[in-house]
Design a protein around this motif. Structure first.
Motif, PDB file in Angstrom:
ATOM      1  N   ASN A 114       0.842  -1.192   0.000  1.00 46.89           N
ATOM      2  CA  ASN A 114       0.000   0.000   0.000  1.00 46.89           C
ATOM      3  C   ASN A 114       0.879   1.244   0.000  1.00 46.89           C
ATOM      4  OD1 ASN A 114      -2.452  -1.357   0.022  1.00 46.89           O
ATOM      5  ND2 ASN A 114      -2.550  -1.427   2.255  1.00 46.89           N
ATOM      6  N   ARG A 115       0.259   2.392  -0.093  1.00 48.06           N
ATOM      7  CA  ARG A 115       0.991   3.657  -0.099  1.00 48.06           C
ATOM      8  C   ARG A 115       1.753   3.861   1.209  1.00 48.06           C
ATOM      9  NH1 ARG A 115      -2.150   9.031  -1.770  1.00 48.06           N
ATOM     10  NH2 ARG A 115      -3.204   7.368  -2.874  1.00 48.06           N
ATOM     11  N   TRP A 116       1.125   3.497   2.343  1.00 43.26           N
ATOM     12  CA  TRP A 116       1.751   3.635   3.656  1.00 43.26           C
ATOM     13  C   TRP A 116       1.784   2.282   4.352  1.00 43.26           C
ATOM     14  CZ3 TRP A 116      -2.595   7.149   2.901  1.00 43.26           C
ATOM     15  CH2 TRP A 116      -2.196   8.399   2.441  1.00 43.26           C
ATOM     16  N   LEU A 117       2.712   2.105   5.289  1.00 43.62           N
ATOM     17  CA  LEU A 117       2.816   0.854   6.039  1.00 43.62           C
ATOM     18  C   LEU A 117       1.553   0.608   6.864  1.00 43.62           C
ATOM     19  CD1 LEU A 117       4.609  -1.553   6.798  1.00 43.62           C
ATOM     20  CD2 LEU A 117       5.509  -0.173   8.668  1.00 43.62           C
ATOM     21  N   LYS A 175       1.097  -7.491  -2.830  1.00 44.18           N
ATOM     22  CA  LYS A 175       0.758  -6.981  -1.502  1.00 44.18           C
ATOM     23  C   LYS A 175       0.697  -8.125  -0.510  1.00 44.18           C
ATOM     24  CE  LYS A 175      -2.161  -3.143  -3.013  1.00 44.18           C
ATOM     25  NZ  LYS A 175      -3.400  -2.403  -2.727  1.00 44.18           N
ATOM     26  N   GLU A 202      -8.622   2.862   5.381  1.00 40.70           N
ATOM     27  CA  GLU A 202      -9.427   3.125   4.193  1.00 40.70           C
ATOM     28  C   GLU A 202     -10.885   3.234   4.607  1.00 40.70           C
ATOM     29  OE1 GLU A 202     -10.858   0.276   0.749  1.00 40.70           O
ATOM     30  OE2 GLU A 202      -8.749   0.800   0.505  1.00 40.70           O
ATOM     31  N   GLU A 223      -8.543   7.137   1.621  1.00 38.28           N
ATOM     32  CA  GLU A 223      -7.648   6.578   2.639  1.00 38.28           C
ATOM     33  C   GLU A 223      -6.855   7.680   3.315  1.00 38.28           C
ATOM     34  OE1 GLU A 223      -3.683   5.280   0.250  1.00 38.28           O
ATOM     35  OE2 GLU A 223      -5.417   3.988  -0.013  1.00 38.28           O
ATOM     36  N   ARG A 239      -2.396   2.170   7.210  1.00 40.06           N
ATOM     37  CA  ARG A 239      -3.367   3.097   6.629  1.00 40.06           C
ATOM     38  C   ARG A 239      -4.777   2.703   7.031  1.00 40.06           C
ATOM     39  NH1 ARG A 239      -5.518   1.900   0.678  1.00 40.06           N
ATOM     40  NH2 ARG A 239      -6.078  -0.261   1.020  1.00 40.06           N
ATOM     41  N   LYS A 293      -3.351   8.171   6.165  1.00 42.11           N
ATOM     42  CA  LYS A 293      -2.186   7.535   6.773  1.00 42.11           C
ATOM     43  C   LYS A 293      -2.465   7.263   8.241  1.00 42.11           C
ATOM     44  CE  LYS A 293       2.766   8.154   7.325  1.00 42.11           C
ATOM     45  NZ  LYS A 293       3.909   9.033   7.066  1.00 42.11           N
ATOM     46  N   GLY A 294      -2.080   6.085   8.713  1.00 39.54           N
ATOM     47  CA  GLY A 294      -2.198   5.757  10.126  1.00 39.54           C
ATOM     48  C   GLY A 294      -3.506   5.088  10.495  1.00 39.54           C
TER      49      GLY A 294
END
Length: 79
Positions: free
Chosen positions: A11-14, A71, A18, A28, A16, A30-31
Motif C-alpha cells: 500500500n501507499r503507507w505501512l 501486496k 481506508e 484513505e 493506513r 495515513k495511520g
C-alpha cells in the motif's frame, strides 16, 4: 461507513485506514483512524492478478483483479 485498517507491504503507507462510503466511493488516510469498532480480521496476499484472502468472518476467498500488484496485508474491518 466501513473502515479498513491495514498493516503491511504494497500500500501507499505501512499503516493506513481506508474508508468506504455507502455509495461505494473510497478514500484513505495515513495511520490508524479512531474510533474503530472491530467486525473481522483478515490476511490478504495479492500476487499478480490473484488475491487470496483469509477472513475471520467470511473464511477463505479467492479473487482475480484486472490490475497487477504485489501486496501482503494484515487488516481489520469495522466501522
Amino acid at each position: 461507513m466501513k473502515k479498513y485498517i491495514e498493516i503491511g507491504l504494497g500500500n501507499r503507507w505501512l499503516v493506513r485506514t481506508e474508508f468506504e462510503r455507502e455509495d461505494g466511493s473510497e478514500y484513505e488516510v495515513k495511520g490508524w483512524a479512531r474510533p474503530f469498532r472491530l467486525e473481522s480480521i483478515y490476511f490478504r496476499v495479492w500476487v499478480g492478478t490473484s488475491v487470496l484472502i483469509l477472513d475471520s468472518k467470511e473464511g477463505l476467498k479467492w479473487h482475480t483483479k484486472k490490475r497487477r500488484s504485489l501486496k501482503i496485508i494484515f487488516g481489520l474491518k469495522g466501522h
